[in-house]
Design an enzyme around this catalytic site. Structure first.
Site, PDB file in Angstrom:
ATOM      1  N   ASP A  11     -44.113 -75.599  76.064  1.00 35.16           N
ATOM      2  CA  ASP A  11     -42.656 -75.541  76.180  1.00 35.16           C
ATOM      3  C   ASP A  11     -42.292 -75.098  77.602  1.00 35.16           C
ATOM      4  O   ASP A  11     -42.684 -74.004  78.028  1.00 35.16           O
ATOM      5  CB  ASP A  11     -42.149 -74.524  75.135  1.00 35.16           C
ATOM      6  CG  ASP A  11     -40.633 -74.457  75.079  1.00 35.16           C
ATOM      7  OD1 ASP A  11     -39.982 -75.178  75.845  1.00 35.16           O
ATOM      8  OD2 ASP A  11     -40.110 -73.667  74.278  1.00 35.16           O
ATOM      9  N   ARG A  54     -27.188 -67.436  77.807  1.00 29.36           N
ATOM     10  CA  ARG A  54     -26.369 -68.614  77.496  1.00 29.36           C
ATOM     11  C   ARG A  54     -25.040 -68.222  76.873  1.00 29.36           C
ATOM     12  O   ARG A  54     -24.075 -68.958  76.948  1.00 29.36           O
ATOM     13  CB  ARG A  54     -27.115 -69.496  76.497  1.00 29.36           C
ATOM     14  CG  ARG A  54     -28.115 -70.393  77.138  1.00 29.36           C
ATOM     15  CD  ARG A  54     -28.368 -71.578  76.220  1.00 29.36           C
ATOM     16  NE  ARG A  54     -29.585 -72.248  76.651  1.00 29.36           N
ATOM     17  CZ  ARG A  54     -30.751 -72.138  76.033  1.00 29.36           C
ATOM     18  NH1 ARG A  54     -30.849 -71.439  74.925  1.00 29.36           N
ATOM     19  NH2 ARG A  54     -31.806 -72.739  76.497  1.00 29.36           N
ATOM     20  N   ASP A 127     -38.193 -80.925  76.508  1.00 29.97           N
ATOM     21  CA  ASP A 127     -39.039 -79.969  77.247  1.00 29.97           C
ATOM     22  C   ASP A 127     -40.142 -79.343  76.414  1.00 29.97           C
ATOM     23  O   ASP A 127     -40.650 -78.293  76.764  1.00 29.97           O
ATOM     24  CB  ASP A 127     -38.167 -78.873  77.888  1.00 29.97           C
ATOM     25  CG  ASP A 127     -37.689 -77.838  76.882  1.00 29.97           C
ATOM     26  OD1 ASP A 127     -37.523 -78.207  75.702  1.00 29.97           O
ATOM     27  OD2 ASP A 127     -37.492 -76.681  77.271  1.00 29.97           O
ATOM     28  N   GLU A 128     -40.499 -79.974  75.303  1.00 28.66           N
ATOM     29  CA  GLU A 128     -41.614 -79.410  74.539  1.00 28.66           C
ATOM     30  C   GLU A 128     -42.460 -80.501  73.902  1.00 28.66           C
ATOM     31  O   GLU A 128     -41.948 -81.555  73.507  1.00 28.66           O
ATOM     32  CB  GLU A 128     -41.120 -78.401  73.498  1.00 28.66           C
ATOM     33  CG  GLU A 128     -40.068 -78.937  72.589  1.00 28.66           C
ATOM     34  CD  GLU A 128     -39.593 -77.931  71.543  1.00 28.66           C
ATOM     35  OE1 GLU A 128     -40.377 -77.100  71.084  1.00 28.66           O
ATOM     36  OE2 GLU A 128     -38.406 -78.028  71.179  1.00 28.66           O
TER      37      GLU A 128
HETATM   38  P1  TTP Z   1     -34.533 -74.556  75.486  1.00 24.57           P
HETATM   39  O1  TTP Z   1     -35.969 -74.954  75.395  1.00 24.57           O
HETATM   40  O2  TTP Z   1     -33.843 -74.108  74.267  1.00 24.57           O
HETATM   41  O3  TTP Z   1     -34.398 -73.361  76.525  1.00 24.57           O
HETATM   42  P2  TTP Z   1     -34.908 -73.226  78.018  1.00 24.57           P
HETATM   43  O4  TTP Z   1     -36.014 -74.171  78.338  1.00 24.57           O
HETATM   44  O5  TTP Z   1     -33.736 -73.278  78.948  1.00 24.57           O
HETATM   45  O6  TTP Z   1     -35.424 -71.728  78.040  1.00 24.57           O
HETATM   46  P3  TTP Z   1     -36.701 -71.092  77.319  1.00 24.57           P
HETATM   47  O7  TTP Z   1     -37.620 -70.678  78.409  1.00 24.57           O
HETATM   48  O8  TTP Z   1     -36.149 -69.928  76.566  1.00 24.57           O
HETATM   49  O9  TTP Z   1     -37.305 -72.138  76.415  1.00 24.57           O
HETATM   50  O10 TTP Z   1     -33.713 -75.762  76.089  1.00 24.57           O
HETATM   51  C1  TTP Z   1     -34.270 -76.694  77.005  1.00 24.57           C
HETATM   52  C2  TTP Z   1     -33.166 -77.241  77.887  1.00 24.57           C
HETATM   53  O11 TTP Z   1     -32.221 -77.919  77.074  1.00 24.57           O
HETATM   54  C3  TTP Z   1     -32.424 -76.168  78.613  1.00 24.57           C
HETATM   55  O12 TTP Z   1     -33.050 -75.819  79.845  1.00 24.57           O
HETATM   56  C4  TTP Z   1     -31.080 -76.767  78.774  1.00 24.57           C
HETATM   57  C5  TTP Z   1     -30.915 -77.729  77.611  1.00 24.57           C
HETATM   58  N1  TTP Z   1     -30.019 -77.181  76.570  1.00 24.57           N
HETATM   59  C6  TTP Z   1     -28.718 -77.670  76.480  1.00 24.57           C
HETATM   60  O13 TTP Z   1     -28.330 -78.552  77.241  1.00 24.57           O
HETATM   61  N2  TTP Z   1     -27.888 -77.150  75.539  1.00 24.57           N
HETATM   62  C7  TTP Z   1     -28.278 -76.160  74.686  1.00 24.57           C
HETATM   63  O14 TTP Z   1     -27.484 -75.709  73.846  1.00 24.57           O
HETATM   64  C8  TTP Z   1     -29.626 -75.672  74.774  1.00 24.57           C
HETATM   65  C9  TTP Z   1     -30.107 -74.594  73.843  1.00 24.57           C
HETATM   66  C10 TTP Z   1     -30.464 -76.212  75.733  1.00 24.57           C
END
Ligand code: TTP
Length: 535
Positions: A11, A54, A127-128
Site C-alpha cells: 500500500d 483529511r 494505490d494497493e
Molecule cells: P488511502 O490509501 O486511503 O490513503 P493514503 O495513501 O493517502 O494514505 P495512507 O498512507 O494512510 O494509506 O488513499 C489513497 C489515495 O486515494 C489518497 O492519497 C488520495 C485518494 N483519496 C481520495 O481521493 N479520496 C478519499 O476520500 C480517500 C480516502 C483517498
C-alpha cells in the site's frame, strides 16, 4: 510445497502526496497535503505529525501547520472550450482529473512486474496491490534444499504486536522468506519510482491487508497464524469488506457485537438465515481470520470512465460537461492504447435526471477516431436519446468498454519482441535476483516441525466484501476482451507492454520461464477476463 500461502499486501503511503512531492521536487520532510476543492484528500506524514488530517478544512489545516504546502489535484475544464489546462480550480466549471495518479500507479505496477514474472498481482485500488508470492517463496526454499542458502532474518519487518515467529515452523519460515522478498519488492519500487510503500505479510489477503496498516509509513509487518486469535479483538468494521453496507447491516442485526471475536459467537446457520448462505459462510470464516480468497490477477482495466456530478442543470450545461468528459475520455483511451495496444468498441453515456434521481444510459459503437470532438459529437446524440428522462440533469458519465486489440500496433510490437527475445544472454530478472541479500544465512533443516494447518478451504469465488476500488466509477460494464482471438505473439506483445517494453532480459525471461507451480504473467493476462476492474 509446504501448502502455506504467502500473501503480501502493498500500500503506497499518502499516495497522492508522494506523487506531488516527486512531480514538484519537494522534499518529503516538508508538510504537504493534496487538496480537491475545499477538502484534503491526501496528507503526508510530516503534516500528519503536525496534527493535519483529511478531516481538517483548509483553514484549520493551515492554522495547525502554517508552513503546510497545499497542492490542488489536476483539473480539466475552466476554459471556454473545455480543453485541459492548468487553471485555477473551480468546482462549478471544472472537474478533477486523476491521470497523474493513474500513471504513477502504473509505474509502480510495472516496477513490481519487472521484479519477477512468477508473482501473481491483483490491483485492489489505485494505490494497493495483493501479491501471491507463494511460488517464489517455494522456489527460494527449493534452492536451499538444493544446497543454496536463504536469509531467515526478519529484522527489517515488524511482527504483529503480541506475536512471535518460530523459524522451526514451516508456516513461519515461509512468512520470513516472504518478508525478505517483500522488502526487495518495496526497495525495487522505491529505486525505480521513488515511491514508498508499507506492506503486510501473512497467509491470506484479509490478514495481510490488516498487517500493512499496522506500521505505516514505509514499514512492513508480518502476521503469523499464531497472532490471529489475539488480532480478532479488533472492531470488525476495520476488516476489509465489513467497513461499508455489510458492516452496517451486521450492526443492525447484532447491535451488541463489536469485535471480530464477538461475531464468532454467532453460528453459521444464524448468519446464513440473516444474510444468505454465501455471505453467512463468508462472514463466519472472516471473523476467524480464515478466509482464503485467491489473489485474482487483474492488470487490465475493463472499462474507462469519465464522470461528473453537478447541481441540477439545463441542456446547455450538460453540453459543456459533456465536452469536458469527452476530453478526459479521449485522453484516457489514447493512454490505454499506448499501454495495452487495444481499443474500446463501445461508447456509453450515463445520465442522471435531477427530478427522480434515476440513471439512464445509451450506447453506440465507438467512433473510429476517438478524439475529443468525435466523442462529444456521438455523446450528444446519445444524450438526445435519453434527455426526455434526464433533464434537468445532475450527473453525467462517459465510458468506453469492450476492448479489442489493435492489430497494427501488435504487428509492430511483434517484430520488436521477436528481435529482442532472440538476442543472446538473456538471463531474466528473476535469475539475477535469486537469493540476494543473505545477511543471516540459515541452511534449511530437514524435518522441521509443522504447524497445524490453520486456514479454511478456499472461499466461494465471489465474496460479498471485495476490495476497495477508490477509482471505480461504478459502471459495471462487461469485459469485452476476446481472449480466444488473441494469438501467442499478441500475448507476448501485451506482456512486454505491461512490463514496460523492457527489452531483451525481461521479455526472454517471460517467454522462457515455466510457471513454477504459480501463474506466470501470461496466466495473469488470461485471468483478466473475469477479474479486471476499472481504474
Ligand atoms: P488511502 O490509501 O486511503 O490513503 P493514503 O495513501 O493517502 O494514505 P495512507 O498512507 O494512510 O494509506 O488513499 C489513497 C489515495 O486515494 C489518497 O492519497 C488520495 C485518494 N483519496 C481520495 O481521493 N479520496 C478519499 O476520500 C480517500 C480516502 C483517498
Amino acid at each position: 510445497m509446504g501448502g502455506y500461502k504467502v500473501i503480501l499486501h502493498l500500500d503506497l503511503d499518502a499516495f497522492y502526496a508522494q506523487v506531488e512531492h516527486r512531480r514538484l521536487g519537494i522534499d518529503r520532510s516538508v508538510p504537504l497535503a493534496v487538496q480537491q476543492w475545499a477538502g484534503l484528500i491526501a496528507v503526508n506524514y510530516a503534516a500528519r505529525s503536525r496534527g493535519v488530517g483529511r478531516f481538517c478544512d483548509i483553514q484549520e489545516a493551515k492554522s495547525r501547520c502554517p508552513d503546510l504546502k497545499l497542492v490542488h489535484v489536476e483539473t480539466i475544464g475552466n476554459t471556454s472550450d473545455g480543453r485541459m489546462g492548468g487553471v485555477a480550480a473551480n468546482k462549478a466549471t471544472s472537474k478533477a482529473c486523476l491521470n497523474r495518479y493513474r500513471s504513477a500507479s502504473t509505474e509502480v505496477l510495472k516496477a513490481m512486474q519487472r521484479f519477477s514474472d512468477v508473482l501473481l498481482i491483483e490491483r485492489a485500488s489505485i494505490d494497493e496491490w495483493y501479491i501471491d508470492a507463494t511460488a517464489l517463496v517455494e522456489e527460494r526454499l527449493e534452492g536451499v534444499e538444493e544446497g543454496g542458502s536463504c536469509s531467515l532474518d526478519w529484522r527489517e519487518s515488524h511482527v504483529c504486536k503480541g506475536a512471535s515467529l518460530n523459524a522451526s515452523l514451516d508456516c513461519d519460515v515461509r512468512l520470513i522468506v516472504g518478508a525478505k522478498l517483500c522488502k526487495e519488492i518495496r526497495d525495487a519500487v522505491k529505486a525505480e519510482t521513488e515511491y514508498e510503500m508499507s506492506a503486510g505479510i501473512s497467509h491470506n489477503k484479509m490478514l495481510s491487508k490488516l498487517a500493512s496498516a499496522m506500521n505505516k509509513p514505509n514499514m512492513q509487518t508480518i502476521v503469523p497464524s499464531s497472532a490471529v486469535e489475539a488480532l480478532m479483538d479488533l472492531d470488525y468494521t476495520e476488516i476489509n469488506g465489513l467497513g461499508g453496507k455489510l458492516g452496517e447491516k451486521l450492526k443492525t442485526l447484532y447491535p451488541n457485537l463489536k469485535t471480530s471475536r464477538d461475531l464468532q459467537t454467532i453460528g453459521q446457520e444464524d448468519l446464513a438465515r440473516s444474510l444468505g448462505q454465501k455471505t453467512g459462510a463468508w462472514i463466519h470464516a472472516l471473523c476467524r481470520g480464515e478466509v482464503d480468497e485467491p489473489v485474482k490477477p487483474n492488470l487490465l482495466p475493463k472499462s474507462l470512465n469519465a464522470c461528473k456530478s453537478f447541481p441540477a442543470s439545463p441542456i446547455e450545461q450538460v453540453h459543456k460537461w459533456l465536452l469536458i468528459l469527452a476530453e478526459e475520455l479521449a485522453d484516457r483511451i489514447e493512454q490505454d492504447r499506448q499501454d495495452f495496444a487495444r481499443m474500446p468498441r463501445f461508447l456509453v453515456l450515463h445520465a442522471r435526471g435531477a427530478v427522480h434521481f434515476r440513471d439512464h444510459s445509451s450506447q453506440s459503437p465507438m467512433p473510429k477516431s476517438a478524439t475529443r470532438d468525435r466523442l462529444y459529437e456521438v455523446g450528444l446524440k446519445l444524450f438526445e436519446k435519453i434527455q426526455g428522462e434526464c433533464l434537468p440533469c445532475s450527473r453525467l458519465a462517459l465510458g468506453a468498454n469492450s476492448f479489442v486489440f489493435d492489430q497494427k500496433d501488435m504487428k509492430k510490437m511483434d517484430t520488436y519482441f521477436v528481435a529482442s527475445a532472440s538476442e543472446p544472454g538473456n538471463s531474466g530478472a528473476l535469475g539475477k535476483r535469486k537469493n540476494i541479500g543473505t545477511s543471516a544465512l540459515v541452511e534449511k533443516k530437514k524435518g522441521k516441525a509443522q504447524c497445524k494447518p490453520f486456514f479454511a478451504p478456499a472461499a466461494p469465488s465471489k465474496q460479498p466484501g471485495g476490495c476497495r476500488a477508490t477509482e471505480s466509477e461504478g459502471e459495471g460494464s462487461r469485459d469485452g476482451i476476446d481472449l480466444n482471438a488473441v494469438d501467442i505473439s499478441q500475448q507476448k506483445y501485451i506482456l512486454s507492454m505491461i512490463k514496460g517494453a523492457q527489452g531483451p532480459a525481461a521479455n526472454s525471461s517471460a517467454s522462457k520461464r515455466k510457471s513454477s507451480g504459480g501463474q506466470s504473467n501470461l496466466g495473469q493476462f488470461f485471468a483478466t477476463r473475469s477479474s479486471s476492474q476499472d481504474l
